[in-house]
Design an enzyme around this catalytic site. Structure first.
Site, PDB file in Angstrom:
ATOM      1  N   HIS A 170       0.886  -0.023   4.987  1.00 53.36           N
ATOM      2  CA  HIS A 170       1.781  -0.582   3.981  1.00 53.36           C
ATOM      3  C   HIS A 170       1.907  -2.080   4.215  1.00 53.36           C
ATOM      4  O   HIS A 170       2.059  -2.536   5.345  1.00 53.36           O
ATOM      5  CB  HIS A 170       3.175   0.047   4.087  1.00 53.36           C
ATOM      6  CG  HIS A 170       4.147  -0.544   3.110  1.00 53.36           C
ATOM      7  ND1 HIS A 170       4.190  -0.160   1.789  1.00 53.36           N
ATOM      8  CD2 HIS A 170       5.065  -1.541   3.254  1.00 53.36           C
ATOM      9  CE1 HIS A 170       5.105  -0.882   1.161  1.00 53.36           C
ATOM     10  NE2 HIS A 170       5.652  -1.722   2.027  1.00 53.36           N
ATOM     11  N   ARG A 208      20.324  -2.665  -5.707  1.00 53.17           N
ATOM     12  CA  ARG A 208      20.352  -3.825  -4.784  1.00 53.17           C
ATOM     13  C   ARG A 208      19.789  -5.061  -5.459  1.00 53.17           C
ATOM     14  O   ARG A 208      20.252  -6.179  -5.243  1.00 53.17           O
ATOM     15  CB  ARG A 208      19.552  -3.501  -3.523  1.00 53.17           C
ATOM     16  CG  ARG A 208      20.256  -2.515  -2.593  1.00 53.17           C
ATOM     17  CD  ARG A 208      19.304  -1.952  -1.546  1.00 53.17           C
ATOM     18  NE  ARG A 208      18.593  -2.975  -0.829  1.00 53.17           N
ATOM     19  CZ  ARG A 208      17.309  -2.891  -0.440  1.00 53.17           C
ATOM     20  NH1 ARG A 208      16.612  -1.812  -0.693  1.00 53.17           N
ATOM     21  NH2 ARG A 208      16.741  -3.879   0.212  1.00 53.17           N
TER      22      ARG A 208
HETATM   23  N1  URA Z   1      10.122  -3.330  -0.693  1.00 54.77           N
HETATM   24  C1  URA Z   1      10.756  -2.142  -0.788  1.00 54.77           C
HETATM   25  O1  URA Z   1      10.137  -1.119  -1.069  1.00 54.77           O
HETATM   26  N2  URA Z   1      12.091  -2.121  -0.558  1.00 54.77           N
HETATM   27  C2  URA Z   1      12.812  -3.201  -0.221  1.00 54.77           C
HETATM   28  O2  URA Z   1      13.996  -3.114  -0.018  1.00 54.77           O
HETATM   29  C3  URA Z   1      12.133  -4.429  -0.142  1.00 54.77           C
HETATM   30  C4  URA Z   1      10.792  -4.456  -0.380  1.00 54.77           C
END
Ligand code: URA
Length: 434
Positions: A82, A168
């Site tokens: 990732h 968020r």
């Molecule tokens: N990428 C994500 O998947 N989540 C986050 O909070 C920030 C970046």
């Protein structure tokens, strides 16, 4: 249990139990806890933080809020990777075929994403006919057969994170270490791999601007992965300038193909080799990183890594001829050089600005509905520390609209800082956490 009490507990800087965190996530996913209460909670976390146990509990609750992919019918160790994302980040396109050529299995779920270029899925769609909307059964069968499959993220993977991340995003609570780490890792854990290699970027084109923050995020994610029983490693690399030379979907695919032929840019090749060596060791295909590196060099020089990319593209309905003839990939109608206006060393590159220039050309998505132009972007000819003469080309810009080309070119020039002073060279790979 009441959400009000949990908000107050975090507001007062107390520690939540696993049971409390699970109650909150389960009920938020079901719609029993409203967004305004969850926003108050995330703001309390933003200021008062979460400890390692709370972060792990949050990650597990979000991972288990939807489907947990069962990859047990795939033989061998499944290794996922990732990236925290950056400008010119085409790593999966080269890295996954490299390790798959050595028998390391990767069953990867990938996103499209908003931002300066598309995500891995968009880049792969540069190949005519390539299809990422495959069923889980097809996904698993393909990994068993050829060692690689990449599918689009389904709504059933970590739905709690999907809801919470969106919240968020609009309540200024994205940049909290525990919330970022749990968000990324919940999706990775739900995707079912046995081992995870994390590509964490730092610098002006990354989420984490400083090396210190990138290391802290990497440590937090490695702690979560290990705590959840997955072998996890993080490699922190420089994103203070774009990765490699190509920025833009099809241009990045071409650069990944060059890299699989052994002709990739130095920084990008180094990143693929470093991440690849860790994936090969995690997949038990080599005993040491040195042995893994030698094996990776071998599959590049004997063409097996490139053939693996072609096999993968064909397996998902794409045209493998474009791997061997990249000139058949999407190509922009306009192409111009961006000339240096003064002479000197490239002292710094405002990496996020270069990303915005790609977005201006149409290479990325401003909203979820935007349609990406796969052919546009830049090829950089000068990077940090290089000397440039006045009138020499800094980069080539590829566009399909002359107004956008002019706008992007003007902004691009401002992102390159040229100086009589040479910048101090810093290592590309900053740290490895395992
Ligand atoms: N990428 C994500 O998947 N989540 C986050 O909070 C920030 C970046």
């Amino acid at each position: 249990m009441r959400m009000y009490d949990l908000i107050m507990k975090k507001r007062n800087n107390e520690t939540l139990t696993e049971e409390e965190i699970r109650f909150m996530i389960d009920n938020y996913t079901k719609g029993n806890i409203p967004d305004y209460q969850m926003s108050a909670f995330t703001m309390a976390v933003y200021f008062n933080k979460m400890n390692a146990d709370e972060t792990l509990a949050l990650t597990m609750a979000m991972a288990e809020s939807g489907d947990m992919l069962d990859l047990s019918s795939i033989s061998g160790i499944k290794v996922d990777k990732h990236s925290t994302g950056g400008v010119g980040d085409k790593t999966s396109l080269a890295l996954i075929p490299m390790v798959a050529a050595l028998g390391v299995c990767t069953a990867k779920m990938s996103g499209r994403g908003l931002g300066h270029t598309g995500g891995t899925i968009d880049k792969l769609e540069s190949f005519d006919g390539f299809n990422t909307a495959i069923s889980t059964e097809q996904f698993i069968n393909q990994v068993n057969r050829i060692g690689i499959a990449i599918m689009g993220q389904t709504a059933d993977i970590a739905p709690a994170d999907k809801k919470l991340y969106a919240l968020r995003d609009v309540t200024a609570t994205v940049d909290n270490m525990s919330l970022i780490a749990s968000s990324i890792m919940s999706k990775k854990l739900a995707a079912g791999a046995d081992a995870i290699v994390l590509d964490v970027k730092c610098g002006s084109g990354a989420f984490m601007k400083s090396e210190e923050d990138a290391i802290a995020l990497a440590k937090e994610m490695v702690t979560i992965g290990t705590g959840a029983g997955r072998k996890t490693t993080a490699i922190i690399s420089d994103m203070d300038q774009p990765l490699g030379n190509a920025i833009g979907n099809a241009l990045e695919v071409k650069e990944a193909i060059d890299t699989l032929k052994g002709h990739g840019p130095k920084d990008f090749s180094e990143l693929c080799m470093t991440l690849g060596a860790h994936m090969v060791v995690a997949g038990n295909k080599a005993a040491t990183l040195e042995e893994a590196t030698d094996q990776l060099k071998e599959v590049i020089s004997n063409g097996k890594a490139l053939d693996k990319l072609a096999e993968f593209i064909q397996a998902q309905g794409g045209n493998p001829e474009q791997v061997y003839h990249p000139e058949l990939l999407p190509c922009a109608s306009l192409c111009e050089e961006i000339l240096a206006e003064e002479e000197g060393y490239i002292y710094s590159v405002q990496c996020d600005e270069i990303g915005i220039c790609s977005l201006i050309l149409g290479g990325g998505r401003e909203t979820k509905e935007s349609i990406i132009d796969l052919s546009v972007g830049f090829i950089l000819h000068k990077k940090k520390g290089d000397f440039v003469s006045k009138g020499e080309s800094l980069a080539t810009v590829y566009a399909n609209d002359s107004d956008k080309l002019i706008q992007a070119k003007t902004r691009f020039l401002k992102a390159y800082h040229i100086s009589s002073k040479q910048p101090i060279a810093t290592p590309f790979i900053k740290a490895i956490i395992s």
